[in-house]
Design a protein around this motif. Structure first.
Motif, short mmCIF file in Angstrom:
data_model
loop_
_atom_site.label_atom_id
_atom_site.label_comp_id
_atom_site.label_asym_id
_atom_site.label_seq_id
_atom_site.Cartn_x
_atom_site.Cartn_y
_atom_site.Cartn_z
N ILE A 64 -24.00 8.14 94.98
CA ILE A 64 -22.67 8.13 95.61
C ILE A 64 -21.61 8.21 94.51
O ILE A 64 -21.65 7.45 93.55
CB ILE A 64 -22.48 6.85 96.45
N HIS A 65 -20.74 9.18 94.64
CA HIS A 65 -19.60 9.32 93.74
C HIS A 65 -18.33 9.30 94.59
O HIS A 65 -18.39 9.12 95.81
CB HIS A 65 -19.68 10.64 92.97
N GLY A 66 -17.21 9.52 93.94
CA GLY A 66 -15.95 9.61 94.66
C GLY A 66 -14.90 10.10 93.70
O GLY A 66 -15.17 10.22 92.50
N PRO A 69 -10.69 11.03 88.19
CA PRO A 69 -11.86 10.25 87.80
C PRO A 69 -12.79 9.98 88.98
O PRO A 69 -12.37 9.97 90.13
CB PRO A 69 -11.24 8.93 87.31
N CYS A 70 -14.06 9.76 88.65
CA CYS A 70 -15.00 9.24 89.66
C CYS A 70 -14.65 7.78 89.87
O CYS A 70 -14.50 7.02 88.92
CB CYS A 70 -16.44 9.37 89.15
N HIS A 71 -14.49 7.37 91.11
CA HIS A 71 -14.10 5.99 91.36
C HIS A 71 -15.14 5.20 92.17
O HIS A 71 -14.83 4.17 92.75
CB HIS A 71 -12.71 5.89 91.98
N GLU A 72 -16.37 5.72 92.21
CA GLU A 72 -17.46 4.92 92.78
C GLU A 72 -18.47 4.74 91.64
O GLU A 72 -18.96 5.73 91.09
CB GLU A 72 -18.15 5.67 93.93
N TYR A 73 -18.77 3.48 91.31
CA TYR A 73 -19.70 3.26 90.19
C TYR A 73 -21.02 3.97 90.47
O TYR A 73 -21.66 3.72 91.49
CB TYR A 73 -19.94 1.77 89.95
N CYS A 74 -21.41 4.88 89.56
CA CYS A 74 -22.57 5.74 89.85
C CYS A 74 -23.63 5.67 88.77
O CYS A 74 -24.60 6.43 88.81
CB CYS A 74 -22.10 7.17 90.07
N GLY A 75 -23.50 4.79 87.81
CA GLY A 75 -24.53 4.66 86.78
C GLY A 75 -23.90 4.47 85.42
O GLY A 75 -22.69 4.27 85.29
N GLY A 110 -23.16 6.38 82.99
CA GLY A 110 -22.17 7.32 82.47
C GLY A 110 -20.92 7.40 83.33
O GLY A 110 -20.08 8.28 83.14
N HIS A 111 -20.80 6.48 84.27
CA HIS A 111 -19.71 6.54 85.25
C HIS A 111 -18.33 6.65 84.61
O HIS A 111 -17.49 7.44 85.04
CB HIS A 111 -19.79 5.31 86.15
N GLU A 112 -18.09 5.84 83.57
CA GLU A 112 -16.73 5.79 83.03
C GLU A 112 -16.34 7.08 82.31
O GLU A 112 -15.18 7.30 82.03
CB GLU A 112 -16.55 4.57 82.10
N ALA A 113 -17.32 7.94 82.06
CA ALA A 113 -17.02 9.22 81.40
C ALA A 113 -16.97 10.36 82.41
O ALA A 113 -16.96 11.53 82.02
CB ALA A 113 -18.06 9.51 80.32
N MET A 114 -16.97 10.04 83.68
CA MET A 114 -17.03 11.08 84.71
C MET A 114 -15.62 11.40 85.20
O MET A 114 -15.02 10.66 85.98
CB MET A 114 -17.93 10.60 85.87
N TRP A 115 -15.11 12.53 84.71
CA TRP A 115 -13.75 12.95 85.02
C TRP A 115 -13.72 14.43 85.33
O TRP A 115 -14.53 15.18 84.83
CB TRP A 115 -12.83 12.81 83.79
CU LIG Z 1 -19.75 9.32 89.65
#
Ligand SMILES: [Cu+2]
Length: 192
Positions: free
Chosen positions: A118-120, A153-159, A161-166
């Motif tokens: 799940i992403h967002g 940014p991705c705003h659903e914690y997804c693993g 690497g989440h904080e680098a997902m833009w």
């Molecule tokens: Cu994500």
């Protein structure tokens, strides 16, 4: 020799008070449990009688092979009926495309899904904001008014690497977008 303590005198008053207090709590807890069960029943019946109006599912296993979300169909399209549609896929840990182009002042429909978890995303401080759930297509339409670049940014914690997902969103004048998209190709701003 053993010493046995004499039995305590029966404390009638205190015991009766304790029993009465226990009974009151039993009733209170029983009422709370009954209310919770009633809430579950009412909610379940309500959802059963009014299912969500539009649930669009998609097969995650063939997402990249055929259909709307194959790689060369991702990006922003000017559909034959004049609608602007952004198609994107979220995956650990990136969006495809990673740089999205949209026109200012025109309704833009986003259609997105996820291929793994799940992403967002949210686009800057606009109201473009949704979850992307594997197996489902998320759709919403919004209009961007100011040109410029926004972060997405991705705003659903997804693993991990989440904080680098833009991704980036470039909001360009409508005429610039129409000039680029008129030929039917998918527009994005990913550096190649
Ligand atoms: Cu994500």
């Amino acid at each position: 020799m053993s010493t046995t303590a004499p039995p305590l005198p029966p404390a009638h008053g205190a015991a009766a008070t304790a029993v009465a207090a226990e009974r009151r709590w039993t009733i209170a807890v029983g009422v709370i449990i009954a209310l919770l069960v009633l809430m579950m029943v009412v909610t379940a019946l309500h959802w059963a009688s009014m299912p969500p109006s539009r649930v669009e599912t998609i097969d995650v296993k063939t997402l990249h092979l055929r259909g709307e979300f194959v790689e060369n169909n991702l990006g922003t399209a000017l559909d034959p009926d004049g609608k602007v549609v952004v198609r994107l896929v979220a995956q650990q840990y990136s969006f495809v495309p990673a740089c999205i182009v949209v026109p200012a002042g025109m309704p833009v429909t986003f259609r997105g899904t996820a291929s793994d978890a799940i992403h967002g995303f949210i686009v800057g401080r606009t109201n473009a904001n949704t979850m992307l759930v594997p197996g489902f297509v998320a759709t919403f339409t919004t209009t961007f008014h100011a040109t410029g670049e926004q972060l997405m940014p991705c705003h659903e914690y997804c693993g991990t690497g989440h904080e680098a997902m833009w991704a980036h969103v470039q909001i360009v004048p409508a005429q610039d977008f129409l000039n680029r998209a008129r030929g039917g190709e998918r527009v994005d701003c990913v550096a190649r």
